[in-house]
Design a protein around this motif. Structure first.
Motif, PDB file in Angstrom:
ATOM      1  N   CYS A 143     -10.187   1.042  -1.707  1.00 20.10           N
ATOM      2  CA  CYS A 143      -9.301  -0.097  -1.463  1.00 20.10           C
ATOM      3  C   CYS A 143     -10.036  -1.137  -0.620  1.00 20.10           C
ATOM      4  O   CYS A 143     -10.794  -0.779   0.284  1.00 20.10           O
ATOM      5  CB  CYS A 143      -8.033   0.376  -0.730  1.00 20.10           C
ATOM      6  N   THR A 164      -2.530  -8.837  -5.343  1.00 26.75           N
ATOM      7  CA  THR A 164      -2.718  -7.428  -5.677  1.00 26.75           C
ATOM      8  C   THR A 164      -3.470  -7.350  -6.998  1.00 26.75           C
ATOM      9  O   THR A 164      -3.145  -8.079  -7.944  1.00 26.75           O
ATOM     10  CB  THR A 164      -1.365  -6.701  -5.821  1.00 26.75           C
ATOM     11  N   VAL A 212      -8.985  -4.526   1.624  1.00 27.90           N
ATOM     12  CA  VAL A 212      -7.910  -5.315   2.208  1.00 27.90           C
ATOM     13  C   VAL A 212      -8.513  -6.560   2.842  1.00 27.90           C
ATOM     14  O   VAL A 212      -9.508  -6.474   3.565  1.00 27.90           O
ATOM     15  CB  VAL A 212      -7.141  -4.493   3.257  1.00 27.90           C
ATOM     16  N   LEU A 248       0.821  -1.202   0.000  1.00 26.71           N
ATOM     17  CA  LEU A 248       0.000   0.000   0.000  1.00 26.71           C
ATOM     18  C   LEU A 248       0.861   1.260   0.000  1.00 26.71           C
ATOM     19  O   LEU A 248       0.509   2.273  -0.623  1.00 26.71           O
ATOM     20  CB  LEU A 248      -0.925  -0.019   1.215  1.00 26.71           C
ATOM     21  N   ILE A 279     -11.596   2.588   2.831  1.00 30.68           N
ATOM     22  CA  ILE A 279     -11.027   1.246   2.786  1.00 30.68           C
ATOM     23  C   ILE A 279     -11.958   0.272   3.492  1.00 30.68           C
ATOM     24  O   ILE A 279     -12.506   0.572   4.558  1.00 30.68           O
ATOM     25  CB  ILE A 279      -9.636   1.213   3.454  1.00 30.68           C
ATOM     26  N   LEU A 303      -5.983  -5.683  -2.018  1.00 30.24           N
ATOM     27  CA  LEU A 303      -4.788  -6.264  -1.424  1.00 30.24           C
ATOM     28  C   LEU A 303      -5.214  -7.403  -0.513  1.00 30.24           C
ATOM     29  O   LEU A 303      -5.962  -7.184   0.449  1.00 30.24           O
ATOM     30  CB  LEU A 303      -4.014  -5.210  -0.621  1.00 30.24           C
TER      31      LEU A 303
END
Length: 280
Positions: free
Chosen positions: A100, A248, A102, A41, A51, A131
């Protein structure tokens, strides 16, 4: 709920709730995953404001300057992190909600991994970043044969099927991510006995969730402990391997670089090989 699902969803929720109060004593694997995710990141130049922490555990992922929504399949983890309780392949979020997503330490326990990745891509904004990290093929290389040898009269799967790094990359492409990358890191931990390893697996909510698996008998557990001890190094500690697969990928966007069209090269491979050979 489909009866053909590999993992027991209700059991998974109970196991996560059991692990939640003492998770901090067993969080080393997810900590390693979050370190790798943070490094990736940090290489992104534009800000990631919104996120989603998908499979949040104790909410330890705290990127600076971001608003983080937490989600976890376990009620205890979700409530403690003030997040949403949901399965990774059943997300309640609107499309294009996050910059994003995660996901650390949970994809190896999801019934529909392709579906979970596709949903993660859908909730990303265009050019949003995914991610991920999870335990992949090659993990628990000591425990698996020890458990099999402890029950010679019945073949029972007690370790989850594992995704290798190549298949992980294929799953990212199948889910529609652009510029997918999958790589792997190995972590080796040395244990004084099988009991310590099992304590860690219980403490991180990583024990067997396969449907219809009978419990280990006392005799089988004792045999497994002996087999684990027999694999110890001279100092009495037995190494166990954890293979962390990192993922990724980007939600597609017209601004992203595209691979060159076939036939667009300005130099031929034959000419390059000929030139390289003349220099030897």
């Amino acid at each position: 709920m489909a009866t053909t699902e590999l993992f027991d969803r209700a059991l998974r929720r109970r196991r996560r709730d059991r692990a939640q109060p003492g998770y901090a004593a067993h969080d080393f694997l997810r900590a390693a995953m979050l370190d790798g995710i943070a490094e990736r990141l940090d290489s992104v130049t534009r800000p990631m404001v919104d996120i989603l922490d998908l499979g949040c555990f104790d909410g330890a992922f705290v990127p600076p300057g971001s608003r983080v929504i937490r989600a976890d399949a376990g009620f205890g983890f979700a409530a403690a992190a003030r997040g949403v309780q949901c399965d990774e392949d059943r997300l309640p979020f609107a499309d294009a909600s996050f910059d994003c997503v995660v996901s650390a330490g949970v994809l190896d326990q999801v019934n529909d991994v392709p579906g979970a990745l596709a949903l993660a891509r859908r909730v990303l904004k265009p050019d949003g970043l995914f991610l991920g990290a999870f335990l992949g093929a090659g993990s628990l290389a000591t425990l698996k044969p020890v458990l099999l040898a402890a029950e010679p009269d019945r073949a029972i799967a007690r370790v989850h099927p594992q995704i290798d790094v190549r298949s992980a990359g294929d799953l990212m492409m199948r889910a529609g991510f652009a510029l997918p990358v999958a790589d792997i890191e190995t972590l080796t931990v040395r244990y004084s006995g099988l009991g310590r390893l099992l304590d860690d697996l219980r403490g991180m909510a990583a024990t067997n969730l396969l449907r219809g698996t009978p419990p280990l008998t006392r005799a089988a557990l004792a045999a497994a402990a002996q087999g684990f001890a027999a694999r110890a190094d001279p100092d009495g500690r037995t190494p166990e391997r954890f293979q962390i697969v990192f993922l990724t990928g980007w939600a597609p966007d017209p601004s992203q670089p595209k691979p060159a069209k076939r036939g667009s090269a300005t130099a031929s491979l034959a000419a390059a090989l000929k030139e390289g050979g003349s220099a030897s």
